[in-house]
Design a protein around this motif. Structure first.
Motif, PDB file in Angstrom:
ATOM      1  N   GLU A   6       0.806  -1.118  -0.228  1.00 50.36           N
ATOM      2  CA  GLU A   6       0.004  -0.007   0.244  1.00 50.36           C
ATOM      3  C   GLU A   6       0.923   1.294   0.008  1.00 50.36           C
ATOM      4  N   SER A   7       0.251   2.373  -0.560  1.00 48.32           N
ATOM      5  CA  SER A   7       1.208   3.603  -0.588  1.00 48.32           C
ATOM      6  C   SER A   7      -0.027   4.630  -0.621  1.00 48.32           C
ATOM      7  N   GLY A   8       0.432   5.940  -0.490  1.00 52.29           N
ATOM      8  CA  GLY A   8      -0.848   7.084  -0.694  1.00 52.29           C
ATOM      9  C   GLY A   8      -0.934   7.698   0.557  1.00 52.29           C
ATOM     10  N   GLY A   9      -0.937   7.085   1.784  1.00 54.72           N
ATOM     11  CA  GLY A   9      -1.314   7.561   3.053  1.00 54.72           C
ATOM     12  C   GLY A   9      -0.599   9.045   3.447  1.00 54.72           C
ATOM     13  N   GLY A  10      -1.091   9.682   4.406  1.00 53.63           N
ATOM     14  CA  GLY A  10      -0.631  10.894   4.830  1.00 53.63           C
ATOM     15  C   GLY A  10      -1.474  11.507   5.739  1.00 53.63           C
ATOM     16  N   LEU A  11      -1.244  13.064   5.975  1.00 52.71           N
ATOM     17  CA  LEU A  11      -1.892  13.998   6.688  1.00 52.71           C
ATOM     18  C   LEU A  11      -2.818  14.653   5.791  1.00 52.71           C
ATOM     19  N   LEU A  18      -7.580  11.954  -0.504  1.00 54.93           N
ATOM     20  CA  LEU A  18      -6.416  11.093  -0.694  1.00 54.93           C
ATOM     21  C   LEU A  18      -6.796   9.945  -1.467  1.00 54.93           C
ATOM     22  N   ARG A  19      -5.691   9.604  -2.281  1.00 54.71           N
ATOM     23  CA  ARG A  19      -5.769   8.359  -3.133  1.00 54.71           C
ATOM     24  C   ARG A  19      -4.676   7.534  -2.718  1.00 54.71           C
ATOM     25  N   LEU A  20      -5.285   6.111  -1.984  1.00 55.34           N
ATOM     26  CA  LEU A  20      -4.510   5.203  -1.790  1.00 55.34           C
ATOM     27  C   LEU A  20      -4.359   3.988  -3.015  1.00 55.34           C
ATOM     28  N   TYR A  94      -4.847   1.911   6.948  1.00 56.13           N
ATOM     29  CA  TYR A  94      -5.582   1.332   5.930  1.00 56.13           C
ATOM     30  C   TYR A  94      -4.803   0.082   5.144  1.00 56.13           C
ATOM     31  N   SER A  95      -5.245  -1.168   5.105  1.00 64.07           N
ATOM     32  CA  SER A  95      -4.494  -2.236   4.435  1.00 64.07           C
ATOM     33  C   SER A  95      -5.509  -2.821   3.485  1.00 64.07           C
ATOM     34  N   CYS A  96      -4.662  -3.361   2.260  1.00 66.94           N
ATOM     35  CA  CYS A  96      -5.564  -4.079   1.369  1.00 66.94           C
ATOM     36  C   CYS A  96      -5.378  -5.625   1.394  1.00 66.94           C
ATOM     37  N   GLN A 114      -0.862   4.657   6.736  1.00 63.47           N
ATOM     38  CA  GLN A 114      -1.374   5.512   7.604  1.00 63.47           C
ATOM     39  C   GLN A 114      -2.286   6.770   6.984  1.00 63.47           C
ATOM     40  N   VAL A 115      -3.426   6.840   7.455  1.00 66.17           N
ATOM     41  CA  VAL A 115      -4.239   8.084   7.113  1.00 66.17           C
ATOM     42  C   VAL A 115      -4.466   8.915   8.296  1.00 66.17           C
TER      43      VAL A 115
END
Length: 119
Positions: A6-11, A18-20, A94-96, A114-115
């Motif tokens: 996964e990628s794309g998380g943030g603050l 956001l798009r994960l 968030y996990s896939c 992490q989001v």
């Protein structure tokens, strides 16, 4: 075997987007469904969204319906979770996960991203 990253998380501020991404490798991409889950501190993991291996069928938790959209790109072996109108209560890891047998258990999991949504 399926490997998921996964990628794309943030603050992000409340109301933002956001798009994960969930990049998959290993087993042929079109042979499994993919789900997104999240886990907030002190809470159990909860289902967020699911997309079938064909990409035709999607399912959402009531809490995100109308705000989140799940999709998959076969050319990139990637599943996306577009999150709009984010709320502080969306804060979580968030996990896939990949589901080999339809309506079965999720067999392979990513490490999570992490989001954090600030108010």
């Amino acid at each position: 075997q399926v490997q998921l990253v996964e990628s794309g998380g943030g603050l992000v501020q409340a109301g933002g987007s956001l798009r994960l991404s969930c990049a998959a490798s290993g087993r042929t991409f079109r042979t499994y469904d993919v789900g997104w889950f999240r886990q907030a501190p002190g809470k159990e993991r909860e289902f967020v969204a699911h997309i079938s291996r064909s990409g035709v069928n999607t399912y959402y938790a009531d809490s995100v319906k109308g705000r989140f959209t799940i999709s998959r790109d076969t050319a990139k072996n990637t599943v996306y979770l577009q999150m709009n109108s984010l709320k502080p209560e969306d804060t979580a890891v968030y996990s896939c996960a990949a589901q080999i047998v339809a309506i079965g258990s999720y067999d392979y999991w990513g490490q999570g991203t992490q989001v954090t949504v600030s108010s």
